[in-house]
Design a protein around this motif. Structure first.
Motif, PDB file in Angstrom:
ATOM      1  N   SER A   1       0.833  -1.216   0.000  1.00 37.55           N
ATOM      2  CA  SER A   1       0.000   0.000   0.000  1.00 37.55           C
ATOM      3  C   SER A   1       0.861   1.258   0.000  1.00 37.55           C
ATOM      4  O   SER A   1       0.520   2.257  -0.618  1.00 37.55           O
ATOM      5  CB  SER A   1      -0.936   0.008   1.209  1.00 37.55           C
TER       6      SER A   1
ATOM      7  N   GLY B   1      -3.018   8.114   5.171  1.00 37.31           N
ATOM      8  CA  GLY B   1      -3.989   7.990   6.246  1.00 37.31           C
ATOM      9  C   GLY B   1      -3.372   7.330   7.459  1.00 37.31           C
ATOM     10  O   GLY B   1      -2.170   7.435   7.687  1.00 37.31           O
ATOM     11  N   THR B   2      -4.218   6.639   8.227  1.00 38.87           N
ATOM     12  CA  THR B   2      -3.778   6.032   9.485  1.00 38.87           C
ATOM     13  C   THR B   2      -3.103   4.690   9.207  1.00 38.87           C
ATOM     14  O   THR B   2      -2.918   4.318   8.054  1.00 38.87           O
ATOM     15  CB  THR B   2      -4.990   5.842  10.409  1.00 38.87           C
ATOM     16  N   ARG B   3      -2.749   3.985  10.290  1.00 34.69           N
ATOM     17  CA  ARG B   3      -2.063   2.696  10.140  1.00 34.69           C
ATOM     18  C   ARG B   3      -2.865   1.582  10.809  1.00 34.69           C
ATOM     19  O   ARG B   3      -2.396   0.952  11.753  1.00 34.69           O
ATOM     20  CB  ARG B   3      -0.681   2.753  10.794  1.00 34.69           C
ATOM     21  N   PRO B   4      -4.062   1.332  10.354  1.00 35.66           N
ATOM     22  CA  PRO B   4      -4.889   0.330  11.035  1.00 35.66           C
ATOM     23  C   PRO B   4      -4.566  -1.093  10.585  1.00 35.66           C
ATOM     24  O   PRO B   4      -3.886  -1.298   9.575  1.00 35.66           O
ATOM     25  CB  PRO B   4      -6.302   0.713  10.577  1.00 35.66           C
ATOM     26  N   ALA B   5      -5.098  -2.069  11.332  1.00 30.85           N
ATOM     27  CA  ALA B   5      -5.114  -3.445  10.837  1.00 30.85           C
ATOM     28  C   ALA B   5      -6.154  -3.508   9.725  1.00 30.85           C
ATOM     29  O   ALA B   5      -7.101  -2.721   9.712  1.00 30.85           O
ATOM     30  CB  ALA B   5      -5.472  -4.398  11.968  1.00 30.85           C
TER      31      ALA B   5
ATOM     32  N   PHE C   1      -4.314  -5.576   3.506  1.00 30.32           N
ATOM     33  CA  PHE C   1      -3.626  -6.801   3.115  1.00 30.32           C
ATOM     34  C   PHE C   1      -3.292  -6.748   1.634  1.00 30.32           C
ATOM     35  O   PHE C   1      -4.074  -6.253   0.833  1.00 30.32           O
ATOM     36  CB  PHE C   1      -4.523  -8.028   3.316  1.00 30.32           C
ATOM     37  N   THR C   2      -2.164  -7.335   1.261  1.00 31.60           N
ATOM     38  CA  THR C   2      -1.998  -7.616  -0.152  1.00 31.60           C
ATOM     39  C   THR C   2      -2.846  -8.861  -0.439  1.00 31.60           C
ATOM     40  O   THR C   2      -3.131  -9.644   0.467  1.00 31.60           O
ATOM     41  CB  THR C   2      -0.528  -7.902  -0.496  1.00 31.60           C
TER      42      THR C   2
ATOM     43  N   THR D   1      -1.385 -12.148   0.675  1.00 31.58           N
ATOM     44  CA  THR D   1      -1.411 -12.371   2.127  1.00 31.58           C
ATOM     45  C   THR D   1      -2.823 -12.757   2.563  1.00 31.58           C
ATOM     46  O   THR D   1      -3.006 -13.672   3.377  1.00 31.58           O
ATOM     47  CB  THR D   1      -0.927 -11.104   2.871  1.00 31.58           C
TER      48      THR D   1
ATOM     49  N   PRO E   1      -9.953 -12.892   6.774  1.00 29.92           N
ATOM     50  CA  PRO E   1      -9.313 -11.598   7.061  1.00 29.92           C
ATOM     51  C   PRO E   1     -10.253 -10.397   6.920  1.00 29.92           C
ATOM     52  O   PRO E   1      -9.872  -9.288   7.251  1.00 29.92           O
ATOM     53  CB  PRO E   1      -8.198 -11.523   6.011  1.00 29.92           C
TER      54      PRO E   1
ATOM     55  N   ASP F   1      -8.412   3.909  13.571  1.00 28.77           N
ATOM     56  CA  ASP F   1      -7.243   3.926  14.452  1.00 28.77           C
ATOM     57  C   ASP F   1      -6.771   2.517  14.784  1.00 28.77           C
ATOM     58  O   ASP F   1      -5.588   2.275  14.948  1.00 28.77           O
ATOM     59  CB  ASP F   1      -7.585   4.661  15.759  1.00 28.77           C
ATOM     60  N   ASP F   2      -7.705   1.594  14.903  1.00 30.47           N
ATOM     61  CA  ASP F   2      -7.339   0.229  15.286  1.00 30.47           C
ATOM     62  C   ASP F   2      -7.503  -0.692  14.084  1.00 30.47           C
ATOM     63  O   ASP F   2      -6.552  -1.083  13.453  1.00 30.47           O
ATOM     64  CB  ASP F   2      -8.206  -0.223  16.461  1.00 30.47           C
ATOM     65  N   ARG F   3      -8.770  -1.013  13.752  1.00 29.77           N
ATOM     66  CA  ARG F   3      -9.064  -1.732  12.522  1.00 29.77           C
ATOM     67  C   ARG F   3      -9.533  -0.709  11.506  1.00 29.77           C
ATOM     68  O   ARG F   3     -10.142   0.314  11.863  1.00 29.77           O
ATOM     69  CB  ARG F   3     -10.176  -2.770  12.781  1.00 29.77           C
TER      70      ARG F   3
ATOM     71  N   ASP G   1     -14.106  -2.910   6.245  1.00 29.90           N
ATOM     72  CA  ASP G   1     -13.159  -3.289   7.296  1.00 29.90           C
ATOM     73  C   ASP G   1     -11.802  -3.692   6.742  1.00 29.90           C
ATOM     74  O   ASP G   1     -10.899  -4.038   7.497  1.00 29.90           O
ATOM     75  CB  ASP G   1     -13.738  -4.388   8.199  1.00 29.90           C
TER      76      ASP G   1
END
Lengths: 541, 436
Positions: free
Chosen positions: B124, B131-135, B138-139, B142, B154, B221-223, B249
């Motif tokens: 990415s 933007g933010t760094r959430p979970a 995915f490529t 992955t 996922p 922030d999280d997911r 998500d």
């Protein structure tokens, strides 16, 4: 006022740099809603009724260094960090430079501690087993007419301010030693004692060593409120995990230091947050630079108003190339989201340093939020209305360099107040996780013989073994998250950014900690990676 | 120190085919694979469509791999699994590789080397998503690993950026697992994946495909909680005012594959900026004598059948190189060039409308009567013509009703009949707008 930059301008213009009288910003910002501090979702009574001698608020470089130094004494030390790991604020998202202080004048706390800090970095990183390299720093100039003034400044810095290693390097020597540098450079100021360290690696090492020496450190724990008595002393501190009753409180809360000061009714300064974005490039780009370098321009804009943090290119301690940071004011203390403009600003500037260096080699980028006061200096002193709080505030660059030094002074302040005995069992040495990739083949073979997991490579880009990941999980205070492992032993830090190894790392964490795969998170406890088994998932076990 | 004729790095389809073919030529072969099982990425490709060209049947990835693994085992080729190549250096006897495994460190001396290291996915940050760094970012590969190898979901509701084949396959796969795929967004005006995948993976499942769109930001922030999608113009620049927030998500990326050539680069192998793989001759030997390249490390193929094919070529000639080298055992490799590299290399230049052409050069000392070549067009073209010119004269041409960059074209050419000398200028180009 509805413009944040106007508020910053007003406050900055009345602030006197180096003054002990601070600007408290009470101007109401009407332009947007200032987001409230993010609070962990965790809620329990684990800490209820505890009475630590010293309570440290904030698990950044300041808090963790202070915690470690205090464990030299028979004191009960408790550190609270609201995030899911240490160094998730500014301490973890800076460029990792160990500064020399060439840009600072005598008289400020920044200058005092950067000189002391730089000197003791070898000892500290040796004790804590953290990689540290003195790779030197060039501040290059393209304007010949600056030669005389900069020479004078360099002499002044060297002999008056005490930056002993300051030298002027001529164009010929500069380009001979650094053939990739821009040919437009005319001369440079060189400081050989500038270095690089992994900023979160050092913070985590301090935290681990503090824990090994008896400090209690709690993640996901936020300070919500305080009670004070008639003399202004803090009597209790409320957290999301119960109320504690400390003798001394140390405010190392970074961007939230003024909010914490307010809880103690001792807010005599304001923090005005400033964002900085850094980019990390593939190790392939390391052929372009093996030092720290920047180009300095003198122009009209700089005299107008300058919080243009130097910024530059550097070879990191892990042999990537880092470009940045920039400096942008913000009213959002936790806005670490990145944007395209910041990356562009940094690269436009760095083209003048090493022309061959390209943003095409970027593998990741991140933003941190610095915590300056309007006076642009550190605040390290006892509370003015709250006698049992030490403020360790306004810590921004060169905070990483300075922290090891001011941690000693804060240790002294606490010792004078509480008169503790020495901790005879204090062990200053921490043993980090071994890095097998950097060992010679014989030594590496020997390690694998002892532990075959060292021979199973999980992260192909950074060449990290299963054994190193398990070691990291077995260190004190390691959260069972993908990011915690990434920050401790680096799987996922390479060019594929965890594409290949993240499923494997999650499996190792799950196995080692006895968790379901879906309970292994990315960073915070809410950062779900997997939603559980697929329809046929159970068949896979 | 272990000695071998041919060392193959990578146990995916290219490495397996290379090892088998080198063994059949009579060479001693060792294959190194860093994972616990052979098969490479095919292990997680449980969809069908593999082997149509080679076997005329539709196999799943693991089934296709099994055919090669079966033969590999029958031939009793030595495989070192869960083994990682930590360094390779060139010496006068060929190449010395240091291997890391549970057993410790082992050094292998080989005469020739086949790099079958595959490719990795663009991330990415490499396509500058901010933007933010959430979970939840995915490529596609992955996400496929999580879903197919670990049986873990996922995402429940995702956006896919990029219409590369793995992204299309995952759109269908996740839909079958009960997730909602809100759409596939492609920055280009035409899809990046195979036409058959656009139909079978998107249209058959009513998954919308948004061309000339991209994702610029992620939120959460999280997911991950949402992504910002925008329209782009014909220069692929964002059209401001078209921003739209899509709540989801996960963001799944299928934005390109990059050949893995870090080992090759360390050994000073010349890389073709077009393919991002080593520049090779018709034997798939790189610019460093004794080093061969195949599969997706050579250039990213659309079909595994071609990956196996290039593996076979590289394997065969790596064996020849090693066996000839054996005869000249006392000679230093740099003075040894023999049949395979006496400097009589003629480059194939690429002209108009061609994205890339493999191999990049011809070795005039070798048999050029039936050379397999692969090429991709730069753009989508109707009624066009591939032309091979030698010194300005057209020596070969072939009409194509349809050329698309995602679909690689393969040909067998008789370069021996083209009258090529070491001073010839060879040009491959595509002429467009050819009348019927």
């Amino acid at each position: 006022m509805d413009s944040w930059s106007d508020i910053v301008d007003v406050c900055s213009s009345v602030a006197i740099h180096g003054s002990h009288i601070h600007v408290v910003n009470d101007i109401k910002f009407t332009g947007d809603k200032i987001p409230p501090m993010r609070i962990p979702s965790l809620s329990d009574e684990t800490l209820s009724g505890k009475t630590p001698d010293v309570l440290i608020i904030g698990g950044g470089i300041s808090g963790c260094a202070i915690a470690r130094e205090l464990t030299k004494w028979n004191l009960s030390v408790m550190l609270l960090e609201k995030e899911a790991d240490f160094a998730l604020g500014a301490s973890g998202s800076n460029d990792g430079e160990v500064h020399v202080g060439f840009d600072l004048s005598k008289g400020s706390l920044k200058q005092k501690y950067v000189l002391l800090g730089n000197k003791i970095f070898d000892q500290i990183t040796d004790e804590l087993d953290v990689p540290f390299k003195r790779i030197g720093q060039y501040a290059a100039f393209t304007q010949s007419w600056l030669f005389i003034p900069i020479c004078l400044l360099a002499l002044w810095r060297r002999f008056y301010d005490g930056v002993w290693d300051t030298r002027i390097v001529t164009r010929k020597k500069l380009l001979k030693k650094n053939s990739t540098f821009s040919k437009k450079m005319k001369f440079a100021v060189y400081n050989s004692s500038a270095g690089v360290v992994c900023p979160y690696g050092l913070t985590i090492a301090y935290a681990e060593n503090a824990a090994e020496n008896g400090a209690e450190l709690y993640l996901n724990t936020a300070v919500l409120d305080m009670e004070t008595d008639k003399d202004g002393n803090i009597t209790s501190v409320t957290t999301n995990r119960g109320k504690v009753y400390p003798k001394v409180v140390i405010n190392a809360a970074g961007v939230f230091a003024d909010d914490v000061a307010e809880m103690a009714k001792d807010r005599f300064y304001s923090i005005y947050p400033r964002r900085g974005t850094n980019s990390i490039q593939d190790k392939k780009a390391a052929k372009n630079i093996d030092t720290i370098a920047s180009v300095q321009y003198i122009n009209k804009a700089m005299f107008k108003k300058g919080h243009t943090k130097g910024g530059g290119l550097m070879r990191t301690v892990h042999d990537n190339v880092l470009a940045g940071p920039d400096a942008v004011e913000t009213y959002k203390k936790e806005d670490t989201s990145t944007n395209a403009e910041s990356i562009k600003t940094v690269y436009d500037k760095q083209k003048g340093t090493v022309p061959a260096n390209s943003e095409r080699d970027i593998i990741t980028y991140f933003t941190g939020v610095r915590a300056p006061t309007f006076e642009e200096d550190f605040i390290i002193e006892w509370g003015r209305k709250c006698p049992n709080m030490i403020h360790c505030s306004g810590i921004q660059s060169p905070g990483l360099t300075a922290a090891p030094a001011f941690a000693f002074d804060i240790e002294k302040m606490v010792v004078e107040k509480l008169n503790p005995e020495k901790n005879k069992n204090f062990n200053p040495r921490r043993q980090g996780v071994p890095s097998l990739k950097n060992m010679d083949l014989e030594k590496r073979a020997e390690m694998i013989k002892k532990n075959p997991d060292y021979g199973i490579i999980i992260c192909r880009c950074e060449e990290i073994s299963k054994g190193e990941i398990i070691d990291a999980l077995n260190r004190p205070l390691c959260p069972p998250t993908v990011d915690a492992i990434k920050r401790r032993v680096r799987p996922g830090m390479g060019r594929c950014q965890g594409g290949f190894c993240s499923p494997l790392v999650m499996q190792i964490i799950a196995e080692e900690r006895g968790l379901k795969l879906s309970d292994v998170k990315k960073a915070s406890t809410e950062a779900v990676v997997l939603y559980g088994e697929t329809k046929g998932g159970a068949l896979h076990g | 120190m272990v000695k071998t004729d041919v060392l193959v790095i990578g146990g995916g389809p290219a490495g397996l085919a290379a090892a088998i073919s080198a063994k059949k030529e009579g060479a001693d072969v060792i294959l190194v694979e860093r994972e616990a099982r052979l098969g490479g990425i095919l292990k997680q490709c449980i969809h069908d469509g593999f082997g149509l060209v080679r076997y005329g049947e539709k196999l799943s990835g693991p089934e296709y791999a099994e055919r090669f693994i079966g033969e590999f085992l029958e031939l009793k080729i030595k495989a070192k699994l869960l083994t990682f190549v930590t360094s390779i250096e060139k010496n006068d006897k060929g190449f010395k590789a240091a291997l890391v495994s549970k057993e410790g460190i082992e050094e292998v001396q080989t005469k020739s080397l086949i790099l079958a290291t595959g490719c990795r996915e663009r991330t990415s940050k490499q396509v500058f998503i901010h933007g933010t760094r959430p979970a939840g970012i995915f490529t596609a590969g992955t996400a496929q690993h999580f879903t197919n190898l670990l049986g873990q979901l996922p995402t429940k509701r995702c956006v896919i950026l990029g219409s590369g084949d793995i992204g299309l396959i995952m759109a269908r796969r996740l839909t079958l697992e009960g997730a909602k795929v809100l759409g596939v967004y492609e920055v280009k005006p035409t899809p990046s994946g195979l036409t058959r995948n656009i139909h079978q993976c998107l249209y058959d499942f009513d998954i919308p495909l948004y061309l000339s769109h991209t994702v610029t930001r992620v939120f959460g922030d999280d997911r991950l909680t949402a992504v910002e999608v925008v329209k782009v113009d014909e220069k692929m620049q964002v059209i401001s005012g078209t921003e739209e927030i899509v709540e989801c998500d996960a963001l799944i990326l299928s934005v390109g594959l990059i050949p893995e050539n870090e080992i090759a680069e360390d050994l000073d192998v010349e890389i073709d900026p077009k393919t991002k793989g080593p520049k090779c001759d018709t034997h798939l030997m790189t610019s460093v004598p004794g080093i061969f390249s195949c599969g997706n490390a050579l250039h990213v193929s659309d079909l595994v059948d071609y990956v196996s094919e290039s593996g076979e070529t590289a394997g065969k000639y790596a064996a020849h190189f090693a066996l000839q080298f054996q005869d000249a055992d006392n000679k230093n490799i740099s003075s040894y060039t023999g049949v395979l590299g006496d400097g009589k290399l003629v480059d194939i230049e690429i002209g108009d409308n061609i994205l890339y052409f493999v191999p990049q050069s011809l070795n005039l000392e070798t048999d050029l009567s039936s050379v397999i070549v692969y090429f991709r067009s730069k753009d989508v073209f109707d009624n066009s013509k591939l032309k091979i010119k030698v010194d300005g004269k057209v020596v070969f041409e072939k009409k194509y009703a349809f050329l698309r960059p995602p679909e690689m074209e393969k040909l067998k050419l008789d370069f021996a009949s083209f009258g090529i000398t070491d001073k010839s200028l060879i040009l491959a180009e595509v002429e467009v707008g050819v009348s019927e």
